[in-house]
Design a protein around this motif. Structure first.
Motif, PDB file in Angstrom:
ATOM      1  N   ARG A 158       0.795  -1.243  -0.225  1.00  0.00           N
ATOM      2  CA  ARG A 158       0.364   0.140  -0.167  1.00  0.00           C
ATOM      3  C   ARG A 158       0.798   1.170   0.426  1.00  0.00           C
ATOM      4  N   ASP A 159       0.508   2.210  -0.590  1.00  0.00           N
ATOM      5  CA  ASP A 159       1.098   3.459  -0.513  1.00  0.00           C
ATOM      6  C   ASP A 159       1.392   3.911   1.326  1.00  0.00           C
ATOM      7  N   VAL A 202      -3.602  -0.711  -8.163  1.00  0.00           N
ATOM      8  CA  VAL A 202      -4.138   0.428  -8.429  1.00  0.00           C
ATOM      9  C   VAL A 202      -5.108   0.525  -9.810  1.00  0.00           C
ATOM     10  N   MET A 225      -9.058   1.317  -9.204  1.00  0.00           N
ATOM     11  CA  MET A 225      -9.084   2.858  -9.223  1.00  0.00           C
ATOM     12  C   MET A 225     -10.542   2.391 -10.838  1.00  0.00           C
ATOM     13  N   ASP A 239      -2.890   9.038  -3.083  1.00  0.00           N
ATOM     14  CA  ASP A 239      -2.965   8.538  -2.326  1.00  0.00           C
ATOM     15  C   ASP A 239      -3.675   9.208  -1.394  1.00  0.00           C
ATOM     16  N   GLU A 289      -7.034   9.176  -2.102  1.00  0.00           N
ATOM     17  CA  GLU A 289      -8.066   8.239  -2.432  1.00  0.00           C
ATOM     18  C   GLU A 289      -8.196   7.383  -2.523  1.00  0.00           C
ATOM     19  N   SER A 290      -6.801   6.805  -2.488  1.00  0.00           N
ATOM     20  CA  SER A 290      -6.628   5.953  -1.684  1.00  0.00           C
ATOM     21  C   SER A 290      -7.150   4.911  -0.555  1.00  0.00           C
ATOM     22  N   ARG A 296     -10.886   3.456  -0.273  1.00  0.00           N
ATOM     23  CA  ARG A 296     -10.826   3.320  -0.584  1.00  0.00           C
ATOM     24  C   ARG A 296      -9.883   1.343  -0.200  1.00  0.00           C
ATOM     25  N   TRP A 297      -9.583   1.502   1.064  1.00  0.00           N
ATOM     26  CA  TRP A 297      -8.421   0.995   1.844  1.00  0.00           C
ATOM     27  C   TRP A 297      -9.085  -1.263   1.424  1.00  0.00           C
ATOM     28  N   TYR A 301      -9.010  -2.006  -1.946  1.00  0.00           N
ATOM     29  CA  TYR A 301      -7.598  -2.648  -1.973  1.00  0.00           C
ATOM     30  C   TYR A 301      -6.885  -4.513  -1.825  1.00  0.00           C
TER      31      TYR A 301
END
Length: 314
Positions: free
Chosen positions: A96-97, A161, A165, A227, A229-230, A233-234, A237
């Motif tokens: 992850r980021d 991603v 996305m 990042d 946005e992520s 959306r945990w 991911y």
């Protein structure tokens, strides 16, 4: 120091920011400290490092530095072996980021020759690359004999991603999973040693690291709109990661998961494990004799104009 009047969750974030700041300071020290200096009592005292026993749950800075330098010494031996044997090594870092991929890559390359150990961190594909075979832009970064390539994210972008996305279609996503095992088997058959790491952090730790980036001007560049946005959306991911690991964990190129909540332990564990995956050995070299400086009586050094010198402000 954390403010005890704040809610527990906010205190955790502040503590994480404090750890991140200390880690940043230590990163600068890593560039300067070598094994001999680290044993110097005066330097240890200046760094606030005490010769105490290491607590199981709290690695001392001294232990971290000593182990990092020892492992980096082994990485130099590995580099020498790769050059000597013309081995080809690819190491993939995914996660992850803010999971710490860049931090461990930096420690691996810190004391190595950039012509031997290279980092591939590809940007988003351009219009032309989007029409190519998906793996094509990665192939050009694969190593020749005597090289190591570290992929800071890789072709697994499609499974992560791009999937989350919506940057790829369902057909492209499924074709990726049909292709990638064969692609990686082909790489291994060609003589490439392929090692894949997933850096795992918790939801809370990612939030804390993002907050640290928001409040640290020197690290704000690390925080991209993607990042941000992520964070929302945990779970998406997480699902994508689970599918990726299940469908691409093959005997020829298995996944290895690095517990990365503790940055320093993650770096040491990953580097130590990487070294164990390769049958390197110390390569004997003839002793180097420095030739004597040659002086020519008819040589005179020309004066250099003062205007060419960088001003000495410090």
């Amino acid at each position: 120091m954390t403010d005890r009047t704040l809610p527990s969750h906010h205190q955790d974030i502040l503590r994480s920011i404090e750890r991140d700041l200390i880690d940043s300071y230590d990163e600068e020290l890593e560039q300067e400290i070598d094994d001999d200096r680290l044993h110097d009592a005066g330097l240890l005292q200046a760094l606030g490092i005490h010769k105490d026993s290491v607590d199981d749950n709290d690695m001392s800075r001294k232990t971290y530095f000593l182990e990092l330098l020892r492992l980096q010494g082994e990485l130099v031996k590995l580099q020498d072996w790769v050059q000597h044997t013309k081995e080809k090594v690819v190491v993939i870092f995914e996660g992850r980021d803010s999971a710490g991929k860049g931090g461990v890559i930096k420690r691996i390359t810190q004391r190595l020759n950039p012509r031997v150990c290279k980092v591939a961190a590809l940007p988003a594909p351009n219009d032309r690359e989007r029409t190519q075979w998906y793996f094509q832009r990665y192939v050009s970064h694969l190593p020749a004999g005597g090289e190591i390539v570290l992929f800071d994210r890789s072709w697994y972008n499609r499974a992560g991603v791009e999937r989350v996305m919506g940057f790829c279609s369902e057909d492209q996503y499924e074709e990726f999973f049909r292709s990638v095992p064969e692609f990686e088997r082909m790489l291994v058959r060609s003589g490439i040693r392929l090692i894949k790491y997933w850096f795992s952090i918790t939801d809370e730790e990612q939030e804390a690291r993002f907050m640290a980036r928001i409040h640290d001007p020197l690290k704000q560049w690390k925080l991209s709109p993607m990042d941000i946005e992520s964070r929302s959306r945990w779970e998406d991911y997480t699902k994508a990661k689970e599918v990726m690991l299940e469908r691409t964990h093959i005997p020829e190129a298995p996944w290895w998961i690095v517990q990365a909540v503790d940055k320093k332990r993650a770096r040491l564990n990953c580097i130590a494990h990487l070294l164990e995956q390769l049958p390197y050995e110390a390569i004997a070299h003839p002793e180097v004799a420095l030739p004597a400086r040659v002086f020519n009586s008819n040589y005179a050094r020309h004066p250099v104009p003062e205007s060419l010198y960088v001003p000495e402000r410090y």
